[in-house]
Design a protein around this motif. Structure first.
Motif, short mmCIF file in Angstrom:
data_model
loop_
_atom_site.label_atom_id
_atom_site.label_comp_id
_atom_site.label_asym_id
_atom_site.label_seq_id
_atom_site.Cartn_x
_atom_site.Cartn_y
_atom_site.Cartn_z
N ASN A 182 26.53 8.19 15.96
CA ASN A 182 28.28 7.82 17.10
C ASN A 182 28.90 9.15 15.66
N GLN A 183 29.31 10.26 16.91
CA GLN A 183 29.95 11.50 15.39
C GLN A 183 31.18 10.76 16.00
N PHE A 184 32.14 10.10 17.34
CA PHE A 184 33.85 9.87 16.62
C PHE A 184 33.67 8.18 16.76
N ASP A 185 32.50 7.77 15.38
CA ASP A 185 32.64 7.10 15.03
C ASP A 185 33.67 7.31 13.60
N MET A 186 33.51 8.82 13.35
CA MET A 186 34.32 9.29 12.07
C MET A 186 35.81 9.51 12.03
N LEU A 187 36.15 8.91 13.68
CA LEU A 187 37.34 9.46 13.57
C LEU A 187 38.79 8.84 13.76
N THR A 188 40.16 8.98 13.33
CA THR A 188 40.27 7.68 13.03
C THR A 188 40.60 6.73 14.96
N ASP A 189 41.30 5.78 14.83
CA ASP A 189 41.78 4.99 16.21
C ASP A 189 42.58 5.71 16.93
N SER A 190 43.04 6.18 16.71
CA SER A 190 44.34 6.06 17.55
C SER A 190 43.97 7.95 17.98
N PHE A 191 43.53 8.48 17.36
CA PHE A 191 42.96 10.28 17.08
C PHE A 191 41.63 10.32 18.76
N THR A 308 43.43 12.51 11.76
CA THR A 308 42.40 12.44 11.70
C THR A 308 40.67 11.73 11.82
N PHE A 309 40.59 11.83 10.09
CA PHE A 309 39.25 11.22 9.91
C PHE A 309 39.61 10.18 9.70
N LYS A 310 38.78 8.97 9.26
CA LYS A 310 38.66 7.56 8.74
C LYS A 310 38.51 8.24 7.18
N THR A 311 39.04 6.81 6.54
CA THR A 311 38.74 7.05 5.41
C THR A 311 37.35 7.13 4.00
N LYS A 312 36.51 5.85 4.97
CA LYS A 312 35.37 6.33 4.96
C LYS A 312 34.33 7.51 5.58
N THR A 313 34.54 8.21 6.21
CA THR A 313 34.53 9.43 6.35
C THR A 313 35.20 10.99 5.22
N LEU A 314 36.37 10.49 4.83
CA LEU A 314 37.46 10.91 3.74
C LEU A 314 36.22 10.83 2.67
N ILE A 315 35.74 9.61 2.35
CA ILE A 315 35.73 10.12 0.98
C ILE A 315 34.35 10.14 0.81
#
Lengths: 336, 287
Positions: A182-191, A308-315
């Motif tokens: 699920n690619q969109f799982d990496m994005l923040t909710d608002s984006f 744009t991206f969730k903190t988890k993705t950025l880590i």
């Protein structure tokens, strides 16, 4: 910015009240005329000058980035992705990592473009490859790296390892992330909400739509940029020496240089000029690590990407970039 | 409605850069010559786009904005207090702190609060930082930064406008510190410079490597892009300066280069004949 307005208000209010009490109790006029006070004032001024210089310097790049994002938003047709982009995930990521050649802007300008590319149907992993590769594989960065190092190291080891290493790291991370279901799982909710239902699609008038995209992207990216530059200018004034004193042995020098690039947050097009100051004391491998890590990750960029991206993705991205650029530096140190 | 705040915020951001360039004349404290046109071009273009966007949005939303209950904001206590603190702030700067405080203090039944509670936190955040630049323009980087970064002094390359190693006997009269550093990276032999006349402008800073009572550096910053990447360069001066000058003072130094033999290596320094305080140059950095 996911802070609730009321909480944010309370925080700012308490800081202001504390500041006012502080100002009243220490009698600013007597304190500031003392030597210690003058020193504090100078440090405060240095902080403000550094912060404002980042804000002024990145303004044109932000403007160009937002401008390209407006053009993509207006004229890019979603069918083009199916038509021109290879189906193979390796080839598609490699092609996208070369987009930077057409976009000679700093890394801050790439964020609005990447956001718009996701909204136009690029996968999230493809946009991450673009974000990581574009600051390194673009004509301005390659030229300045060449000019900065041409007198110091006669053989072009630095520039080759920078371009090849940047290409490899960006593609590696993008391709690894592309296996995520699920690619969109990496994005923040608002984006994510915005990607699903782009507000500006309802605007039929092209002129109004362009103005809307311009304003929205600029505010989102600029507020994150300012937040990041505040942290970056504090760290670059206070922690620069701490980081550089970590050590200059083959391994420790790499760690020091990676932390250094994280802390100072300088644009990718000029970071090579900054680092030549340290070529006499640090190993070649550590310089390469710095040149690979700096354009991809620093404090300023991380706060901008957080929009744009969730903190988890950025880590995940940060850890991978750190490990890979560490590996590149060690490899260079081992070979030489 | 949110778009109006957006255009206003970006517009003020761009306006700040234009003011820094033409009114405060502080743009050279932040960046180098080679970026002036790019930065100004982007700022002016954004200012125009934002003005157009602002007028367009106000016109489109004129029915909503100029409704009668919206105009009641001018009678709002919070709004009036805010305007008063701003006006006082022009005379007495600390009052501006109060005006910021007023924005964040919740008032009872305030019309302004109703507006502020809409999600315009990013816009307010940008405005606070940018307005601070309009109200309190900053100075060039100070000697504190130079002292902190002096460990690798003079290991930076300078784009000198002079052709390096041109005729020193006639040509070095009006060299600035950058030109001297550039020629020293070309020819580092201290004895080559011994006895040469020098006249430079720079600020005073010290570091761990010299004796701060009898020596100081006269220096400038070299910047490539913006003040965030500033690196100091400096020339050593032997002089009992503590009772006449402070760290960070801008001085004009005339004198001669001299060389001493210290612990087996030759140490180049300036033997000053005259040191006088000057004001900060229009372009404080070299590139």
């Amino acid at each position: 910015m996911k802070i609730q307005t009321s909480t944010f208000n309370k925080i700012v209010l308490s800081i202001l009240i504390l500041g006012l009490l502080f100002v009243i109790t220490i009698r600013p006029d007597t304190y500031l005329s003392s030597p210690a006070g003058a020193d504090t004032l100078r440090t405060l001024n240095d902080f403000l000058t550094t912060l404002r210089s980042i804000l002024i310097q990145s303004f044109p790049f932000l403007f160009i980035g937002v401008g390209i994002s407006v053009l993509v938003g207006l004229f890019f047709k979603e069918e083009w992705i199916l038509k021109f982009l290879p189906k193979n995930r390796f080839l598609s990521h490699m092609l996208i990592s070369l987009f930077g050649v057409f976009m000679p802007v700093c890394e801050c300008g790439n964020v609005p473009v990447a956001r718009r590319l996701i909204m136009k149907g690029f996968s999230v992993s493809q946009s991450i490859t673009f974000l990581l590769a574009a600051p390194i594989i673009n004509p301005v960065t390659i030229l300045t790296t060449y000019i900065a190092f041409k007198d110091i190291y006669p053989d072009p080891i630095i520039i080759i390892s920078r371009v090849v290493g940047g290409f490899f790291i960006a593609n590696f991370i993008g391709i690894v992330l592309s296996y995520k279901k699920n690619q969109f799982d990496m994005l923040t909710d608002s984006f994510y909400k915005e990607v699903c239902d782009p507000q500006d699609d309802h605007i039929k008038n092209k002129f109004a739509k362009a103005l809307d995209i311009f304003q929205k992207e600029f505010i989102t990216v600029a507020s994150a940029l300012i937040f990041g530059s505040i942290i970056a200018s504090v760290t670059s004034i206070y922690f620069r020496d701490v980081v550089l004193s970590i050590g200059s042995s083959p391994t420790l020098s790499i760690v020091a240089m990676i932390l250094f690039s994280l802390v100072i947050s300088v644009c990718s097009s000029v970071d090579s000029f900054l680092v030549i100051t340290y070529t006499s004391t640090f190993t070649v491998g550590s310089i390469v690590s710095y040149l690979l890590f700096g354009p991809m990750i620093d404090i300023k960029i991380l706060t901008m990407l957080r929009s744009t991206f969730k903190t988890k993705t950025l880590i995940t991205i940060t850890v991978l970039v750190t490990l890979l650029s560490l590996l590149a530096g060690l490899l260079i140190n081992y070979i030489l | 409605m949110k778009r109006i705040y957006g255009f206003l915020t970006i517009g003020i951001y761009a306006y700040w850069i234009i003011v820094a360039a033409f009114v405060q004349k502080t743009l050279s404290y932040y960046t180098t010559d080679s970026y002036y046109n790019l930065i100004l071009g982007a700022a002016i273009a954004s200012a125009i786009i934002c003005t157009v966007g602002f007028i367009y949005e106000v016109y489109r939303n004129r029915r909503i904005i100029f409704k009668k209950q919206n105009l009641e904001i001018f009678g709002d206590r919070k709004f009036v207090l805010f305007i008063i603190t701003i006006i006082v702030g022009f005379v007495f700067t600390p009052a501006l702190l109060l005006s910021v405080a007023v924005v964040f203090i919740p008032f009872k039944n305030s019309k302004l609060d109703a507006y502020l509670n809409k999600n315009i936190v990013p816009a307010i955040f940008i405005l606070t930082v940018v307005m601070s630049g309009l109200i309190l323009p900053s100075q060039a980087l100070s000697s504190n930064v130079a002292a902190q970064r002096a460990d690798n002094l003079n290991s930076v390359t300078v784009n000198s406008s002079r052709t390096i190693a041109d005729n020193f006997n006639t040509g070095s009269k009006n060299y600035n510190i950058g030109d001297w550093i550039a020629s020293m990276s070309f020819n580092p032999d201290p004895n080559f410079y011994k006895g040469k006349d020098i006249e430079v402008i720079g600020f005073i800073f010290t570091s761990k490597v010299i004796d701060p009572n009898t020596q100081f550096f006269v220096g400038r910053f070299v910047i490539r892009c913006c003040a965030a990447d500033a690196t100091p360069v400096g020339l050593k001066v032997n002089y009992n300066w503590k009772d006449q000058f402070n760290e960070g003072d801008w001085v004009k130094i005339t004198g001669k280069f001299a060389v001493t033999n210290k612990d087996g290596y030759e140490d180049l320094y300036i033997e000053p004949t005259n040191i006088e305080k000057t004001s900060i140059p229009e372009k404080p950095y070299i590139s």
